[in-house]
Design an enzyme around this catalytic site. Structure first.
Site, PDB file in Angstrom:
ATOM      1  N   GLY A  18       0.575  -1.519   0.478  1.00 51.65           N
ATOM      2  CA  GLY A  18       0.374  -0.265  -0.519  1.00 51.65           C
ATOM      3  C   GLY A  18       0.904   1.107  -0.113  1.00 51.65           C
ATOM      4  O   GLY A  18       0.723   2.853  -1.193  1.00 51.65           O
ATOM      5  N   ASP A  65      14.084 -10.282  -2.068  1.00 54.98           N
ATOM      6  CA  ASP A  65      13.584 -10.353  -0.590  1.00 54.98           C
ATOM      7  C   ASP A  65      14.595  -9.312  -0.229  1.00 54.98           C
ATOM      8  O   ASP A  65      15.765  -9.935   0.006  1.00 54.98           O
ATOM      9  CB  ASP A  65      14.421 -11.912  -0.760  1.00 54.98           C
ATOM     10  CG  ASP A  65      13.405 -11.822   1.426  1.00 54.98           C
ATOM     11  OD1 ASP A  65      13.976 -11.608   1.690  1.00 54.98           O
ATOM     12  OD2 ASP A  65      13.171 -13.117   0.789  1.00 54.98           O
ATOM     13  N   ASN A  92      11.534   0.470   2.568  1.00 55.42           N
ATOM     14  CA  ASN A  92       9.772   0.875   2.718  1.00 55.42           C
ATOM     15  C   ASN A  92       9.209  -1.254   3.439  1.00 55.42           C
ATOM     16  O   ASN A  92       8.663  -1.377   4.537  1.00 55.42           O
ATOM     17  CB  ASN A  92       8.868   1.404   1.844  1.00 55.42           C
ATOM     18  CG  ASN A  92       7.520   1.205   1.719  1.00 55.42           C
ATOM     19  OD1 ASN A  92       7.001   1.680   2.603  1.00 55.42           O
ATOM     20  ND2 ASN A  92       6.975   0.211   1.189  1.00 55.42           N
ATOM     21  N   TYR A 158       7.898  -6.331  16.913  1.00 58.52           N
ATOM     22  CA  TYR A 158       7.587  -4.739  15.686  1.00 58.52           C
ATOM     23  C   TYR A 158       7.967  -3.476  16.276  1.00 58.52           C
ATOM     24  O   TYR A 158       9.442  -3.062  15.790  1.00 58.52           O
ATOM     25  CB  TYR A 158       6.144  -4.595  15.571  1.00 58.52           C
ATOM     26  CG  TYR A 158       5.316  -4.021  14.219  1.00 58.52           C
ATOM     27  CD1 TYR A 158       5.811  -4.136  13.000  1.00 58.52           C
ATOM     28  CD2 TYR A 158       5.256  -2.634  14.974  1.00 58.52           C
ATOM     29  CE1 TYR A 158       5.653  -3.544  12.365  1.00 58.52           C
ATOM     30  CE2 TYR A 158       5.273  -1.708  13.441  1.00 58.52           C
ATOM     31  CZ  TYR A 158       5.256  -1.853  12.414  1.00 58.52           C
ATOM     32  OH  TYR A 158       5.016  -1.299  11.467  1.00 58.52           O
ATOM     33  N   LYS A 162      11.136  -1.398  14.683  1.00 56.46           N
ATOM     34  CA  LYS A 162      10.825  -0.023  14.545  1.00 56.46           C
ATOM     35  C   LYS A 162      11.748   1.312  15.091  1.00 56.46           C
ATOM     36  O   LYS A 162      12.286   1.999  14.635  1.00 56.46           O
ATOM     37  CB  LYS A 162       9.466   0.235  14.081  1.00 56.46           C
ATOM     38  CG  LYS A 162       8.849  -0.202  13.286  1.00 56.46           C
ATOM     39  CD  LYS A 162       9.496  -0.534  12.372  1.00 56.46           C
ATOM     40  CE  LYS A 162       8.613  -0.999  11.450  1.00 56.46           C
ATOM     41  NZ  LYS A 162       8.943  -0.587   9.387  1.00 56.46           N
ATOM     42  N   LYS A 194      -4.977   3.403   5.839  1.00 53.74           N
ATOM     43  CA  LYS A 194      -5.181   2.238   5.476  1.00 53.74           C
ATOM     44  C   LYS A 194      -4.287   1.207   3.976  1.00 53.74           C
ATOM     45  O   LYS A 194      -4.351   1.903   3.104  1.00 53.74           O
ATOM     46  CB  LYS A 194      -6.151   2.336   4.857  1.00 53.74           C
ATOM     47  CG  LYS A 194      -7.837   3.218   5.451  1.00 53.74           C
ATOM     48  CD  LYS A 194      -8.592   4.232   4.096  1.00 53.74           C
ATOM     49  CE  LYS A 194      -9.297   4.673   5.641  1.00 53.74           C
ATOM     50  NZ  LYS A 194     -10.403   6.055   5.160  1.00 53.74           N
ATOM     51  N   PRO A 196      -2.637  -2.500   3.038  1.00 54.30           N
ATOM     52  CA  PRO A 196      -2.811  -4.655   4.057  1.00 54.30           C
ATOM     53  C   PRO A 196      -2.521  -4.991   4.984  1.00 54.30           C
ATOM     54  O   PRO A 196      -2.658  -6.127   5.734  1.00 54.30           O
ATOM     55  CB  PRO A 196      -2.827  -5.298   2.305  1.00 54.30           C
ATOM     56  CG  PRO A 196      -2.637  -4.443   1.644  1.00 54.30           C
ATOM     57  CD  PRO A 196      -2.775  -3.103   1.909  1.00 54.30           C
ATOM     58  N   GLN A 260      -0.334  13.382  22.978  1.00 52.57           N
ATOM     59  CA  GLN A 260      -0.470  13.454  24.044  1.00 52.57           C
ATOM     60  C   GLN A 260      -0.261  13.484  24.857  1.00 52.57           C
ATOM     61  O   GLN A 260       1.148  12.332  25.049  1.00 52.57           O
ATOM     62  CB  GLN A 260      -2.139  12.439  23.822  1.00 52.57           C
ATOM     63  CG  GLN A 260      -2.957  12.815  22.627  1.00 52.57           C
ATOM     64  CD  GLN A 260      -3.800  10.805  22.103  1.00 52.57           C
ATOM     65  OE1 GLN A 260      -4.645  11.258  22.126  1.00 52.57           O
ATOM     66  NE2 GLN A 260      -3.119  10.358  21.351  1.00 52.57           N
TER      67      GLN A 260
HETATM   68  N1  LIG Z   1       0.440   0.626   6.995  1.00 56.51           N
HETATM   69  C1  LIG Z   1       0.312   1.424   8.743  1.00 56.51           C
HETATM   70  O1  LIG Z   1      -0.537   0.987   9.318  1.00 56.51           O
HETATM   71  C2  LIG Z   1       1.242   1.677   8.583  1.00 56.51           C
HETATM   72  C3  LIG Z   1       2.031   2.088   9.891  1.00 56.51           C
HETATM   73  C4  LIG Z   1       3.476   2.212  10.466  1.00 56.51           C
HETATM   74  C5  LIG Z   1       4.691   1.845   9.816  1.00 56.51           C
HETATM   75  N2  LIG Z   1       3.862   1.366   8.481  1.00 56.51           N
HETATM   76  C6  LIG Z   1       4.978   0.713   7.975  1.00 56.51           C
HETATM   77  O2  LIG Z   1       5.428   1.024   6.229  1.00 56.51           O
HETATM   78  C7  LIG Z   1       6.028   0.239   5.612  1.00 56.51           C
HETATM   79  C8  LIG Z   1       5.571  -0.268   4.057  1.00 56.51           C
HETATM   80  O3  LIG Z   1       3.743  -0.650   4.981  1.00 56.51           O
HETATM   81  P1  LIG Z   1       2.693  -1.647   4.155  1.00 56.51           P
HETATM   82  O4  LIG Z   1       1.582  -0.969   5.309  1.00 56.51           O
HETATM   83  O5  LIG Z   1       2.369  -0.729   2.764  1.00 56.51           O
HETATM   84  O6  LIG Z   1       2.341  -3.155   4.024  1.00 56.51           O
HETATM   85  P2  LIG Z   1       1.826  -3.775   3.597  1.00 56.51           P
HETATM   86  O7  LIG Z   1       1.482  -5.073   3.788  1.00 56.51           O
HETATM   87  O8  LIG Z   1       0.754  -2.875   1.685  1.00 56.51           O
HETATM   88  O9  LIG Z   1       3.189  -3.769   2.457  1.00 56.51           O
HETATM   89  C9  LIG Z   1       4.487  -4.319   2.837  1.00 56.51           C
HETATM   90  C10 LIG Z   1       4.929  -5.158   1.451  1.00 56.51           C
HETATM   91  O10 LIG Z   1       6.088  -5.274   1.482  1.00 56.51           O
HETATM   92  C11 LIG Z   1       6.619  -6.148   0.859  1.00 56.51           C
HETATM   93  N3  LIG Z   1       7.267  -7.292   1.675  1.00 56.51           N
HETATM   94  C12 LIG Z   1       7.160  -8.239   3.115  1.00 56.51           C
HETATM   95  N4  LIG Z   1       8.636  -8.593   3.574  1.00 56.51           N
HETATM   96  C13 LIG Z   1       9.676  -8.597   2.272  1.00 56.51           C
HETATM   97  C14 LIG Z   1      11.202  -8.722   1.943  1.00 56.51           C
HETATM   98  N5  LIG Z   1      11.250 -10.103   2.673  1.00 56.51           N
HETATM   99  N6  LIG Z   1      11.186  -8.663   0.803  1.00 56.51           N
HETATM  100  C15 LIG Z   1      10.407  -7.792   0.295  1.00 56.51           C
HETATM  101  N7  LIG Z   1       9.270  -6.960   0.127  1.00 56.51           N
HETATM  102  C16 LIG Z   1       8.843  -7.444   1.578  1.00 56.51           C
HETATM  103  C17 LIG Z   1       5.075  -7.359   0.391  1.00 56.51           C
HETATM  104  O11 LIG Z   1       5.625  -8.238  -0.211  1.00 56.51           O
HETATM  105  C18 LIG Z   1       4.235  -6.142   0.704  1.00 56.51           C
HETATM  106  O12 LIG Z   1       4.600  -5.443  -0.785  1.00 56.51           O
HETATM  107  C19 LIG Z   1       5.706  -1.114   6.236  1.00 56.51           C
HETATM  108  O13 LIG Z   1       7.696  -1.043   6.708  1.00 56.51           O
HETATM  109  C20 LIG Z   1       5.172  -0.584   7.804  1.00 56.51           C
HETATM  110  O14 LIG Z   1       6.323  -1.537   8.858  1.00 56.51           O
HETATM  111  C21 LIG Z   1       2.663   0.802   8.171  1.00 56.51           C
END
Ligand SMILES: NC(=O)c1ccc[n+]([C@@H]2O[C@H](COP(=O)([O-])OP(=O)(O)OC[C@H]3O[C@@H](n4cnc5c(N)ncnc54)[C@H](O)[C@@H]3O)[C@@H](O)[C@H]2O)c1
Length: 260
Positions: A18, A65, A92, A158, A162, A194, A196, A260
């Site tokens: 996403g 990967d 990311n 997690y 982070k 928003k 996956p 907060q």
């Molecule tokens: N969406 C949120 O609420 C949120 C909040 C805080 C931080 N984040 C961070 O943002 C980043 C992106 O998350 P997102 O929300 O797009 O999640 P997402 O699940 O939509 O996308 C994550 C992507 O990472 C890929 N991935 C997972 N393991 C992998 C690997 N070993 N090698 C290569 N690719 C891999 C997946 O195939 C997927 O396409 C992440 O680091 C997540 O921790 C997201």
């Protein structure tokens, strides 16, 4: 070419997800070329095809990967070759891992989350740095989380990864500054957005996405969860020369959560 990142070249990991998709589309709209990598090659290819349909020759897809050093060596070299250099790295890719309290957590889950969320960031900074230095004005953007600044029960693995991304980013920023390289490094800390990655919370709400999102929004002062573009705009700023005096900093995209 016009745009806030005109002529720049970015590698975005986990780009089939996403946030990665939103970042890639935004950077291209603002004049960059992007290398979109993911362990999900079909997802990365679909994204690149869709970007290239509108902006021909702007996106390149790679199977990657991020836990594997040999993949990093191959993808960084290919991206720099295909785009004619590399000026931006967005670390990311990330996973949530299992929600488990300390007594119930497993070493397997812990190690997997460490490998994907923080070891990947070290490997990315290591292997992209020579290219970022060579381009004359490099930018590393590491995607951490609000969960890297504040803890929550059940999120130990997690939280730990982070938080490590947050401080490691500062180390890299200081090293580059000390060496006199024009390479900046900053971290971005979203709250719930928003994508996956929130699917486990939707499952806990019986599969009802609206209920799950409303529940997550309750703790956020702005009373809503975020959109992928809320994060992509911050990445755009950090990737651009508008942020040329900004390094070793953290950016919270959290609707006021940590105020907060
Ligand atoms: N969406 C949120 O609420 C949120 C909040 C805080 C931080 N984040 C961070 O943002 C980043 C992106 O998350 P997102 O929300 O797009 O999640 P997402 O699940 O939509 O996308 C994550 C992507 O990472 C890929 N991935 C997972 N393991 C992998 C690997 N070993 N090698 C290569 N690719 C891999 C997946 O195939 C997927 O396409 C992440 O680091 C997540 O921790 C997201």
């Amino acid at each position: 070419m016009t745009g806030r990142v005109a002529g720049k070249t970015a590698l975005i990991t986990g780009a089939a997800g996403g946030l990665g998709q939103a970042m890639a589309r935004m950077l291209v709209r603002e004049g960059a070329r992007v290398a979109v990598s993911d362990r999900d090659l079909n997802g990365a290819r679909a994204l690149a095809d869709s970007i290239n349909a509108e902006h021909p020759g702007s996106a390149f897809a790679y199977e990657h990967d991020v836990t594997r050093e040999d993949d990093w060596v191959r993808v960084v070299a290919a991206a720099a070759e295909d785009m004619g250099g590399l000026s931006i790295l967005v670390n990311n890719a990330g996973i949530g891992g299992q929600l488990a309290w300390a007594e119930q957590d497993t070493l397997e889950n812990w190690r997997l989350v460490q490998a994907v969320n923080i070891e990947s960031v070290m490997l990315g900074c290591k292997h992209a740095m020579p290219h970022l230095r060579a381009c004359g004005a490099g930018s590393i953007v590491n995607i951490s989380s609000i969960a890297g600044l504040a803890a929550a029960p059940g999120m130990g693995a997690y939280n730990a990864t982070k938080a490590a991304v947050w401080l490691y980013t500062k180390t890299v920023a200081l090293e580059a500054a000390k060496a006199g390289w024009n390479v900046r490094a900053n971290s971005v800390h979203p709250v719930f957005i928003k994508t996956p990655i929130l699917d486990p919370f939707v499952a806990m709400a019986g599969g009802d996405e609206t209920t799950a999102h409303e529940k997550l929004a309750r703790g956020i002062p702005l009373k809503r969860i975020g959109e992928p573009d809320d994060v992509a705009y911050c990445v755009l700023y950090l990737a651009s020369d508008e942020s040329k005096f900004v390094t070793g900093a953290e950016f919270k995209i959290d609707g006021g959560m940590t105020a907060q």
